[in-house]
Design a protein around this motif. Sequence first.
Motif, PDB file in Angstrom:
ATOM      1  N   LYS A  29      26.674  47.242  39.124  1.00 52.73           N
ATOM      2  CA  LYS A  29      26.396  47.879  40.411  1.00 52.73           C
ATOM      3  C   LYS A  29      27.561  47.662  41.382  1.00 52.73           C
ATOM      4  N   ASP A  30      28.083  46.420  41.399  1.00 53.10           N
ATOM      5  CA  ASP A  30      29.206  46.130  42.294  1.00 53.10           C
ATOM      6  C   ASP A  30      30.433  46.954  41.910  1.00 53.10           C
ATOM      7  N   LEU A  31      30.683  47.094  40.610  1.00 56.82           N
ATOM      8  CA  LEU A  31      31.839  47.869  40.151  1.00 56.82           C
ATOM      9  C   LEU A  31      31.703  49.328  40.563  1.00 56.82           C
ATOM     10  N   LEU A  32      30.532  49.908  40.347  1.00 56.69           N
ATOM     11  CA  LEU A  32      30.316  51.315  40.704  1.00 56.69           C
ATOM     12  C   LEU A  32      30.455  51.534  42.203  1.00 56.69           C
ATOM     13  N   ASN A  33      30.110  50.519  42.960  1.00 58.92           N
ATOM     14  CA  ASN A  33      30.177  50.634  44.412  1.00 58.92           C
ATOM     15  C   ASN A  33      31.595  50.438  44.938  1.00 58.92           C
ATOM     16  N   GLU A  34      32.320  49.464  44.360  1.00 53.99           N
ATOM     17  CA  GLU A  34      33.624  49.080  44.893  1.00 53.99           C
ATOM     18  C   GLU A  34      34.813  49.705  44.168  1.00 53.99           C
ATOM     19  N   TRP A  35      34.666  50.001  42.867  1.00 51.16           N
ATOM     20  CA  TRP A  35      35.793  50.492  42.062  1.00 51.16           C
ATOM     21  C   TRP A  35      35.400  51.688  41.178  1.00 51.16           C
ATOM     22  N   PRO A  36      34.793  52.719  41.745  1.00 52.65           N
ATOM     23  CA  PRO A  36      34.374  53.850  40.895  1.00 52.65           C
ATOM     24  C   PRO A  36      35.540  54.552  40.205  1.00 52.65           C
ATOM     25  N   CYS A  37      36.740  54.440  40.782  1.00 56.17           N
ATOM     26  CA  CYS A  37      37.900  55.142  40.224  1.00 56.17           C
ATOM     27  C   CYS A  37      38.283  54.633  38.834  1.00 56.17           C
ATOM     28  N   VAL A  38      37.928  53.369  38.484  1.00 61.12           N
ATOM     29  CA  VAL A  38      38.346  52.831  37.184  1.00 61.12           C
ATOM     30  C   VAL A  38      37.588  53.478  36.030  1.00 61.12           C
ATOM     31  N   ASP A  76      42.131  40.051  32.085  1.00 56.78           N
ATOM     32  CA  ASP A  76      42.768  38.728  32.085  1.00 56.78           C
ATOM     33  C   ASP A  76      44.188  38.762  31.530  1.00 56.78           C
ATOM     34  N   GLU A  77      44.674  39.968  31.144  1.00 58.79           N
ATOM     35  CA  GLU A  77      46.031  40.096  30.610  1.00 58.79           C
ATOM     36  C   GLU A  77      47.045  40.527  31.667  1.00 58.79           C
ATOM     37  N   GLY A  78      46.573  40.927  32.840  1.00 55.75           N
ATOM     38  CA  GLY A  78      47.525  41.451  33.824  1.00 55.75           C
ATOM     39  C   GLY A  78      47.181  41.033  35.235  1.00 55.75           C
ATOM     40  N   ASN A  79      48.068  41.404  36.145  1.00 51.85           N
ATOM     41  CA  ASN A  79      47.881  41.097  37.563  1.00 51.85           C
ATOM     42  C   ASN A  79      47.634  42.385  38.330  1.00 51.85           C
ATOM     43  N   SER A  80      46.517  42.441  39.036  1.00 52.30           N
ATOM     44  CA  SER A  80      46.185  43.588  39.872  1.00 52.30           C
ATOM     45  C   SER A  80      45.025  43.188  40.771  1.00 52.30           C
ATOM     46  N   ASP A  81      44.779  44.012  41.779  1.00 52.19           N
ATOM     47  CA  ASP A  81      43.646  43.744  42.667  1.00 52.19           C
ATOM     48  C   ASP A  81      42.337  43.786  41.883  1.00 52.19           C
ATOM     49  N   PHE A  82      42.241  44.731  40.934  1.00 50.02           N
ATOM     50  CA  PHE A  82      41.012  44.831  40.150  1.00 50.02           C
ATOM     51  C   PHE A  82      40.855  43.624  39.224  1.00 50.02           C
ATOM     52  N   ALA A  83      41.970  43.158  38.649  1.00 53.99           N
ATOM     53  CA  ALA A  83      41.914  41.967  37.799  1.00 53.99           C
ATOM     54  C   ALA A  83      41.446  40.755  38.598  1.00 53.99           C
ATOM     55  N   ASP A  84      41.932  40.648  39.837  1.00 56.55           N
ATOM     56  CA  ASP A  84      41.496  39.551  40.703  1.00 56.55           C
ATOM     57  C   ASP A  84      40.003  39.668  41.007  1.00 56.55           C
TER      58      ASP A  84
END
Length: 343
Positions: free
Chosen positions: A279-288, A315-323
């Motif tokens: 639910k949090d992902l769909l709300n905050e990061w629907p573009c992924v 866990d393999e990279g650095n990005s806002d979404f990874a954080d």
Amino acid sequence: MINKLHFGKRVTDFRHKMGLSQSELAARLGVSAQAVSKWENATTLPDMDVMLALSNLCGVTMNELLEDNSLISRIASRPFESKNGIAYFVPPTPETYTERLQWEQSMCEKNWVERNWRDYWGQRGGWGDLEGSNIFEERNRGKRKEAAQRIADHGGLILDIGSGPGGGYMPCILQADLAARIIVSDLSHTVVEEWKKLLDKEIDSPHLCYAAFDFCDIPFSDCTIDVVSDHAGILNCVGDRSTALREVYRVLKPGGLFVSSGAFVTKETLQALPENIRKDLLNEWPCVLENLFEETMLAGFRKIDSEVMDGFCTDEGNSDFADWAMTKGVNIQFSDYVRCCVK
């Protein structure tokens, strides 16, 4: 504007591409080898009849031999400002866009463009020397080179949209064909300027053009581009992605090729997540969750070949979404796609 230096570089490049010595080119044009040498050293220009014969031999117009940005001038659908070999179709980023300005400043200070270029070409000074090998990039380099080879083999004028500090497909296309005709573009003036500064130093190719524009409003006439390459540029565009895809379709010639790639979270991966995380992902990061397949079909392409493969985990990279994923205590798998479309 006639540019002797530009002309000399063009003659040298076309001569090398045809596998001719200065004497052999001179013989074909009925002039002396010394005359060809003077052209290439930007000392003199040929007479009009010789210039016409040279342009026919090279398969380009006389204007393209003589003028910087002549290619962009021919296909542009609107006026633009030209400065230092870059065509600007959008005004400078407003001072109010603080976040973007900070991002551009960081890009310059940390030499993102040059480090990415060095990594592509296996040279010292890349990110690998600073941070160690990038598992994700190494795993996907083969697919990127394979797509770039298809772009280079198609030939013609290539528009790399949203090149970004990573360069899009451009570095790999140049590895496949150093004489490829490419328009390097981005919405950011700074990105385009950084690439021109680096590539002038590294390869100094007369076949490269540079333009800053919004690819939701591509400033070129209909049916003027042979290939559009897009390495996640449309996925990350500032604006409507469907509009950008329709613009790509519009500027491509009939039979033109559109190669696009990106990464997304599949529905299966989404369903496997805990309900609260989902639910949090769909709300905050629907573009992924977007892979733009339906939007690409609706743009009008008559043939679409799409390959989906394993991508990377957060866990393999650095990005806002990874954080974000790390704060939620989850490791999210992305899938990659490479899509080849024919108009």
